[in-house]
Enzyme design. Structure first.
Site, PDB file in Angstrom:
ATOM      1  N   SER A 121       0.829  -1.196   0.000  1.00 41.40           N
ATOM      2  CA  SER A 121       0.000   0.000   0.000  1.00 41.40           C
ATOM      3  C   SER A 121       0.873   1.258   0.000  1.00 41.40           C
ATOM      4  O   SER A 121       1.669   1.455  -0.912  1.00 41.40           O
ATOM      5  CB  SER A 121      -0.956  -0.051   1.190  1.00 41.40           C
TER       6      SER A 121
ATOM      7  N   ASP B 235      -9.510  -2.925  -6.058  1.00 43.72           N
ATOM      8  CA  ASP B 235      -8.913  -2.170  -4.966  1.00 43.72           C
ATOM      9  C   ASP B 235      -9.732  -0.913  -4.664  1.00 43.72           C
ATOM     10  O   ASP B 235      -9.999  -0.111  -5.559  1.00 43.72           O
ATOM     11  CB  ASP B 235      -7.476  -1.779  -5.329  1.00 43.72           C
TER      12      ASP B 235
ATOM     13  N   HIS C 223      -7.232  -5.407  -1.124  1.00 45.44           N
ATOM     14  CA  HIS C 223      -6.040  -4.625  -0.816  1.00 45.44           C
ATOM     15  C   HIS C 223      -5.153  -5.259   0.257  1.00 45.44           C
ATOM     16  O   HIS C 223      -3.938  -5.045   0.255  1.00 45.44           O
ATOM     17  CB  HIS C 223      -6.473  -3.224  -0.377  1.00 45.44           C
TER      18      HIS C 223
END
Length: 479
Positions: A185, A428, A456
């Site tokens: 991320s 996502d 995610h």
């Protein structure tokens, strides 16, 4: 916009590293490391901060007992880490950061995967998080005026996180030795900044849900993200249709009653709807349903929300305990432009009535759902969250600031020679798929694994599936 500053500033640094070594069950040797680094690499007179990194080494590979072994390094750049009471361990929430330190290596399945591949792993708490001179209202107030506090926070973006990593690499590794990076991320955003600033330090880069949008402000990011949040709300209410009325009943109660959280903040309708931040991860929709079900049960039995329910809601909202996630969130998208409360402006500019607004939806029939919001930061948060309220003026200052330096150098990325392997999730909710693909396409030689069956936080919840596919790209397995 100014050019990206890639000045070599590290050889003169004296990091004054200290360490603590111990072993934990499961075949782990741990070396906790602290490094003293400049707050501002281009103005060392501003003082220094501490960076904490936890070094995980497999016991069976450790042959000297003091230096942490001779295995090659993988550094892990964190996205978000927060407790989830519906799991037995502290797990990665699916959200993207910044603002969270790393958890224990023994609880992260990435550790075992990389051990098996012959690596040791360095989990770095990015500056401002974990034990790396964390930002809180208390520590921030020590910086002086609101302007001085805001100037301090400006130094906690990806560019300086990367400079910390590079300084540590030069201190920790033998001269000329490179290391590998895995970024989850926001950690992936940092990895792409690393490729832009100091590719000479990198052997290979892996990103999971972490290809950043190469934008100058967040507006288009949020326009796309609201569409994805909308689609996840539809999934939620199709799975739990009785929650339509439950959520509306909760909204009515919160509108008509002052509800104080255990931390002394306020639970408003807007704050409750922000629980939708969890919708983008494996298990997120179910965890929100449990909170809604518990709250509705309280109201049905007692006409009020119990302490346990309020505490559970609070445990799913990490802004007070990790405030840099709120005050520093929109600035991760800024290069030479201000954010000006982008998520809020984009929502206000959307069609009316807004499905994300209780104020707009309360007049609708009880069969009409009110939609939860996602990974967005709003001005009201700095009233409703007790810790954030102390930083409200700082947040306002940062929202208006324009002179943000570049985080990515597209010319350098186009000439990249570092092997890059990216996991991109079509569904996502935090990192737009099209933006991610565009960025990967601008990094010379980058290879992608794309999927529509993972979310995610798949790096933790489906570690073998994600890293296994990326490793196939690394070793050249093709069908």
């Amino acid at each position: 916009m100014s050019k990206m500053n890639r000045t070599k500033i590290y050889p003169a640094l004296q990091l004054q590293a200290e360490s603590e070594t111990y072993r934990v069950t499961g075949g782990f040797k741990i070396v906790d490391r602290w490094f003293q680094v400049p707050l501002d690499y281009f103005n060392p007179a501003k003082g220094s901060i501490k960076i904490f990194a936890r070094n995980a080494i497999p016991n069976k590979k450790d042959d000297d007992g003091t230096t942490g072994g001779k295995l090659p390094y993988f550094i892990y750049l964190q996205g978000t880490y927060a407790p989830n009471e519906y799991e037995n361990l502290c797990l990665d929430n699916p959200i993207g950061g910044p603002g969270f330190g790393c958890g224990p290596p023994s609880s992260h399945p990435v550790t075992d995967f990389l051990f098996e591949k012959g690596y040791q792993v360095l989990y770095i708490d990015q500056r401002g998080t974990g034990m790396s001179t964390p930002i809180t209202s208390f520590t921030l107030a020590k910086q002086g005026s609101v302007r001085e506090q805001a100037d301090y926070v400006k130094l906690f973006r990806a560019d300086n996180i990367v400079r910390d990593c590079e300084a540590i690499r030069l201190s920790l590794l033998p001269e000329g030795e490179k290391w590998s990076v895995i970024g989850q991320s926001f950690g992936g955003f940092c990895a792409v900044t690393y490729l832009s600033l100091h590719p000479e330090g990198l052997k290979q880069v892996f990103t999971t849900g972490g290809m950043p949008p190469l934008v100058n402000n967040p507006d288009e990011v949020y326009r796309r993200m609201y569409l994805k949040v909308k689609s996840r709300n539809k999934v939620y209410y199709e799975k739990y249709p009785r929650d339509i009325k439950r959520v509306r009943d909760i909204m009515k109660y919160l509108e008509n009653n002052e509800v104080f959280m255990p931390s002394e903040g306020m639970l408003t309708p807007e704050r409750f709807l922000s629980l939708g931040l969890a919708f983008g991860g494996h298990g997120g929709i179910d965890s929100v349903h449990i909170l809604v079900q518990n709250a509705a049960s309280d109201l049905n039995q007692f006409g009020a929300l119990t302490y346990k329910t309020l505490s559970s809601i609070e445990s799913h909202q990490s802004f007070d305990t990790n405030p840099i996630y709120a005050i520093g969130h929109e600035m991760i998208y800024c290069q030479g432009e201000s954010s000006r409360w982008s998520a809020q402006r984009v929502l206000e500019d959307s069609s009316k009535p807004s499905i994300f607004s209780w104020e707009d939806m309360k007049k609708a029939e009880d069969t009409e759902p009110v939609y939860f919001t996602g990974e967005m930061i709003y001005q009201w948060m700095f009233s409703d969250f007790a810790e954030l309220h102390k930083m409200e003026e700082v947040a306002e200052n940062l929202a208006e600031y324009e002179d943000w330096p570049k985080l990515y150098d597209e010319e350098v990325l186009a000439q990249n020679q570092v092997p890059v392997f990216a996991a991109t999730y079509i569904e996502d909710m935090y990192v737009d798929y099209e933006f991610a693909r565009e960025t990967a396409g601008k990094i010379n030689g980058a290879k992608e694994f794309m999927t529509n069956v993972m979310f995610h936080n798949a790096l933790r919840s489906k570690t073998e599936g994600v890293l296994g596919e990326l490793w196939k790209l690394k070793v050249g397995e093709v069908d």
